[in-house]
Structure formats: structure tokens, C-alpha cells
Design a protein around this motif. Sequence first.
Motif, PDB file in Angstrom:
ATOM      1  N   TYR A 109      -2.682  10.481  -0.843  1.00  0.00           N
ATOM      2  CA  TYR A 109      -2.512  11.166   0.438  1.00  0.00           C
ATOM      3  C   TYR A 109      -2.232  12.650   0.174  1.00  0.00           C
TER       4      TYR A 109
ATOM      5  N   MET B 241       3.619   3.785   3.901  1.00  0.00           N
ATOM      6  CA  MET B 241       2.764   4.470   4.859  1.00  0.00           C
ATOM      7  C   MET B 241       3.379   4.550   6.248  1.00  0.00           C
TER       8      MET B 241
ATOM      9  N   SER C  48      -7.783   5.343  -1.040  1.00  0.00           N
ATOM     10  CA  SER C  48      -6.933   4.954   0.098  1.00  0.00           C
ATOM     11  C   SER C  48      -5.452   5.003  -0.247  1.00  0.00           C
ATOM     12  N   LEU C  49      -5.119   5.186  -1.530  1.00  0.00           N
ATOM     13  CA  LEU C  49      -3.726   5.212  -1.971  1.00  0.00           C
ATOM     14  C   LEU C  49      -3.249   6.620  -2.318  1.00  0.00           C
TER      15      LEU C  49
ATOM     16  N   GLN D 202       0.833  -1.200   0.000  1.00  0.00           N
ATOM     17  CA  GLN D 202       0.000   0.000   0.000  1.00  0.00           C
ATOM     18  C   GLN D 202       0.870   1.255   0.000  1.00  0.00           C
TER      19      GLN D 202
ATOM     20  N   THR E 118       5.647   7.996  -4.342  1.00  0.00           N
ATOM     21  CA  THR E 118       4.840   7.100  -3.515  1.00  0.00           C
ATOM     22  C   THR E 118       5.669   6.628  -2.328  1.00  0.00           C
TER      23      THR E 118
ATOM     24  N   ILE F 285       1.966  10.876  -2.555  1.00  0.00           N
ATOM     25  CA  ILE F 285       1.919  12.145  -1.830  1.00  0.00           C
ATOM     26  C   ILE F 285       2.077  13.357  -2.747  1.00  0.00           C
TER      27      ILE F 285
ATOM     28  N   MET G 194       1.614   5.127  -0.634  1.00  0.00           N
ATOM     29  CA  MET G 194       0.804   6.337  -0.612  1.00  0.00           C
ATOM     30  C   MET G 194       1.365   7.379  -1.582  1.00  0.00           C
TER      31      MET G 194
END
Length: 340
Positions: A332, A228, A329-330, A109, A225, A113, A111
Motif C-alpha cells: 500500500y 486493512m 494487493s499486500l 491480509q 504492516t 505501508i 498491508m
Amino acid sequence: MIRKSFLSISILTTVLISGCDNTAKVPEAKENKQTTAKAQPITIGYSDWPGFVAWQVAIEKGWLKEAGLNVDFKWFDYSASLSAFSANQLDAVFVTNGDNLVTASGGTQGMMIMATDYSAGNDVIIAKEGINHIQDLKGKSVGVEKGLVDHLLLATAMSDQKIPINEIKLVNSATNQLPQVFSSPDISAIAVWQPVASQALKAVAGSKIIYTSQDKPGLIYDTLTVNMSHLTAHKEEWKKVLQVWDKTVKYINDPATHADAVKIMANRSGVDPKQYETMVNGTHLLDISANKKVFSKGNGFDSIYGSSYHVNKFNVQNGIYKTEQNVDSLIYPTLLQELP
């Protein structure tokens, strides 16, 4: 230049095997946090795409150190960088929004950004003489590496013209073989990225570009990415990374410093600066102001959400993974929102 692509079956297998445990190697708490930070640099995987190579400017100018950051950029072939991220060997990686969904399907997972850029002409559809529009491809054979980013470009271009993909014959071929495939009398067009596209144009007299990623801005985003767990523990450092990126984009885009930036990037890629200039022109870099707009929720390609919703459906339809991923959910956006 090694263009980004959706993960191959072999790389996806690596993700499935090694990517299920996404626990970052966060430094253990110690009394002297400053010493710990210096001992444990942020590790970021980058590869040969202008939006990623742009970071070489920040590295060589010393801007990361000036910001008080200890960052170790590790150079990879693109697919290898994703495997390393999935195996928790990196804290962050530069990856297309579509490929981040693929790694997520394997259990990692990451994220997103920020976005470094979107492809603005480096991905193209080339056709032979007599074929001038996407509509002219009906009933023709088109070479493409199935499941990769220019398969997405081709499918999107046809969908926009309301042409079912089954009205053309897809001829699957490795991207670096497409110039030779294009030379075959049976092939009318190919979907391919630069610089392979330039090789194909030279190989077939009278051929031309009939569609590019510039016609669909935001279809292909390139992102930073982050794991998390690492992001949660180091938010302030990641904010500084984003601010360094803003400085880097402005340096590249400033006419007074553009040539110097391109020279640095070209040297990292081992390409002549004049040739690299065309690659930079086909890459729309996004500073922090632009990122704030891109990371606003929306369904269009001007939003990373809308772009990722689109590629999510494409990935499922083409068997890259079976179940749609939870796109929201991925993504941020918090760090960008907190920056001035």
C-alpha cells in the motif's frame, strides 16, 4: 538478538486457525472522536531486530505523543507478534516482506505501508578454511534452517552463480544450533544471521564470511504492516506515524546523536552498545525519501515489489505455501505518496 524468519509450521498453523477473520477492532463512532482516539490507542507489535528496535528511540523521546498520536508498542518474540496480529490482537506489526506473504496465505491480509530497513550484512554465509567463494560449495554439505530467511539467502546466492541448489547437500538444523553443527567435520559452510554467526566464527578456527545480505541489498525487507480495516479508518494517524519514523531515522543516522540512539536501542535489547553497533551497521534504515523509491513498482530488489515477487516464488518452491500470493494487493504505497 532474535532474527526474523519465515513462519514455522507451528506458527503457520496458528495463522490458519486464528487468522481467517481479519476484521480490525475499530472503535465505534462516537460524538467525541478525540476522546475515542485517546481511549483506543493504536497497538503495534515489535520485536528484537534493529529496524524495529529503532522505534524505541521515538518512544523514549516522546515524539509519538508530540505528533498527537496515542500508540501502544507491545514487545514480543517475533513469531508471537505475527500470531497476535493474525488473531486481531494488534492493529499493526513489524514483519519481513516474505513473512507477510506467509500470513496472507493463512488469511490475514496485512498491508505493507512502509519499510523500516533492509538487511545489509546481518545475514551471512560462513565457510571453513579453503572455501572462498559460493562456487566452492558445490558438492559440499551446508547447514541451514530450511525455509527460513537464510535459506532464501543461500538459494539466491547460488542462483546468481547459476549453481543448482541440488549440487550441495542441505543439512537442516535449528539456527541456534548451527555453531555446533558447523564444528562437525562433515559441514563445510552454514547460512545464518547475527549474532549466531559471530558464535560460529569463534567456534571454528579459520572460518570466514563468504557472502552476506549486503551482497544482495533489498533481498530481505522489514516492513510496517497494518490491518486493512484499521488503516482505512485511521489513514491520517498512520501518515503521522510515518513522519515520526522519518525523524527517528535521521536521529539515528546523525553523527551528533547516533551514539545516544544506539544506547537506547541496545538497552531495549539487553546488549552492550558496542556489540549493538555492529547490528545497526548491518541494517540499512530507510527514511521516507528512500521509502518512496522502494515503494515504486519494479521487478528488481531495489523495489519492495520485486523483492516480494522473488520471495513469493521461493516460498512456493520450498513448500511454505502452495499457491503464489497476490503481492501487489499486500503493498500500500498511498500514504508514502501523499507525504511531502
